[in-house]
Motif scaffolding. Sequence first.
Motif, short mmCIF file in Angstrom:
data_model
loop_
_atom_site.label_atom_id
_atom_site.label_comp_id
_atom_site.label_asym_id
_atom_site.label_seq_id
_atom_site.Cartn_x
_atom_site.Cartn_y
_atom_site.Cartn_z
N ALA A 55 61.46 -12.85 -24.34
CA ALA A 55 61.28 -11.67 -25.19
C ALA A 55 61.92 -11.84 -26.56
O ALA A 55 61.84 -10.93 -27.39
CB ALA A 55 61.86 -10.45 -24.50
N GLU A 56 62.58 -12.98 -26.79
CA GLU A 56 63.28 -13.23 -28.04
C GLU A 56 64.27 -12.10 -28.35
O GLU A 56 64.40 -11.66 -29.49
CB GLU A 56 62.30 -13.45 -29.19
CG GLU A 56 61.41 -14.65 -28.97
CD GLU A 56 60.42 -14.88 -30.09
OE1 GLU A 56 60.31 -14.06 -31.02
OE2 GLU A 56 59.72 -15.92 -30.02
N ALA A 57 64.97 -11.65 -27.31
CA ALA A 57 65.89 -10.52 -27.44
C ALA A 57 67.33 -10.94 -27.73
O ALA A 57 68.20 -10.09 -27.87
CB ALA A 57 65.85 -9.69 -26.16
N ILE A 58 67.57 -12.25 -27.81
CA ILE A 58 68.93 -12.75 -28.05
C ILE A 58 68.97 -13.43 -29.40
O ILE A 58 68.10 -14.23 -29.73
CB ILE A 58 69.35 -13.74 -26.94
CG1 ILE A 58 69.31 -13.05 -25.58
CG2 ILE A 58 70.74 -14.30 -27.23
CD1 ILE A 58 69.53 -13.98 -24.41
N SER A 59 70.00 -13.11 -30.18
CA SER A 59 70.12 -13.73 -31.50
C SER A 59 71.55 -14.22 -31.74
O SER A 59 72.50 -13.78 -31.08
CB SER A 59 69.71 -12.75 -32.59
OG SER A 59 70.59 -11.64 -32.60
N PHE A 60 71.65 -15.12 -32.67
CA PHE A 60 72.91 -15.70 -33.13
C PHE A 60 72.87 -15.77 -34.64
O PHE A 60 71.78 -15.70 -35.24
CB PHE A 60 73.06 -17.14 -32.60
CG PHE A 60 73.39 -17.24 -31.15
CD1 PHE A 60 74.70 -17.35 -30.73
CD2 PHE A 60 72.39 -17.23 -30.19
CE1 PHE A 60 75.02 -17.46 -29.39
CE2 PHE A 60 72.69 -17.32 -28.84
CZ PHE A 60 74.01 -17.44 -28.45
N PRO A 61 74.02 -15.97 -35.29
CA PRO A 61 73.98 -16.26 -36.72
C PRO A 61 73.18 -17.56 -36.93
O PRO A 61 73.04 -18.36 -36.00
CB PRO A 61 75.46 -16.47 -37.10
CG PRO A 61 76.24 -15.83 -36.00
CD PRO A 61 75.39 -15.95 -34.77
N SER A 62 72.69 -17.77 -38.12
CA SER A 62 71.97 -19.02 -38.39
C SER A 62 72.94 -20.19 -38.36
O SER A 62 74.15 -20.01 -38.54
CB SER A 62 71.27 -18.95 -39.75
OG SER A 62 72.25 -19.02 -40.78
N LYS A 63 72.42 -21.39 -38.14
CA LYS A 63 73.28 -22.59 -38.14
C LYS A 63 73.92 -22.77 -39.51
O LYS A 63 75.07 -23.19 -39.61
CB LYS A 63 72.47 -23.82 -37.74
CG LYS A 63 71.95 -23.78 -36.30
CD LYS A 63 73.05 -23.93 -35.29
CE LYS A 63 72.57 -23.75 -33.88
NZ LYS A 63 72.24 -24.90 -33.13
N GLU A 64 73.20 -22.43 -40.57
CA GLU A 64 73.77 -22.54 -41.92
C GLU A 64 74.93 -21.56 -42.08
O GLU A 64 75.97 -21.90 -42.66
CB GLU A 64 72.72 -22.32 -43.00
CG GLU A 64 73.25 -22.44 -44.41
CD GLU A 64 73.98 -23.75 -44.70
OE1 GLU A 64 75.00 -23.72 -45.43
OE2 GLU A 64 73.54 -24.81 -44.21
N GLU A 65 74.77 -20.36 -41.59
CA GLU A 65 75.86 -19.37 -41.64
C GLU A 65 77.07 -19.87 -40.85
O GLU A 65 78.21 -19.73 -41.29
CB GLU A 65 75.38 -18.03 -41.09
CG GLU A 65 76.37 -16.91 -41.26
CD GLU A 65 75.81 -15.58 -40.77
OE1 GLU A 65 76.64 -14.69 -40.51
OE2 GLU A 65 74.58 -15.42 -40.67
#
Length: 96
Positions: free
Chosen positions: A66-76
């Motif tokens: 469901a693409e319900a999990i997020s993280f900061p970007s790798k660049e961040e």
Amino acid sequence: MQPSVPREEIPWFPKIDFEACIGDQECVKFCKNGVFLWDELKNRPEVIRPLNCVVGCDACSQICPAEAISFPSKEELRRTMRALIQETHQTVGQQT
């Protein structure tokens, strides 16, 4: 030797979009570090041990259908780590 940054200072852990979550528990089953716990009452996953999350790992977000999990970007994450390492260097330099 480079001073290490304490894990609790690194803002890397999953965030769950409960509106998008379909309750399949894949994240809970997948993560072997005990980051998630299934809340039976709310019928959704909870991030109960965010500091158990391996810095840079976002595999749970990749397996979530469901693409319900997020993280900061790798660049961040890279920018944050550079800043934290610089702060640590300055703190160590002031202590010597």
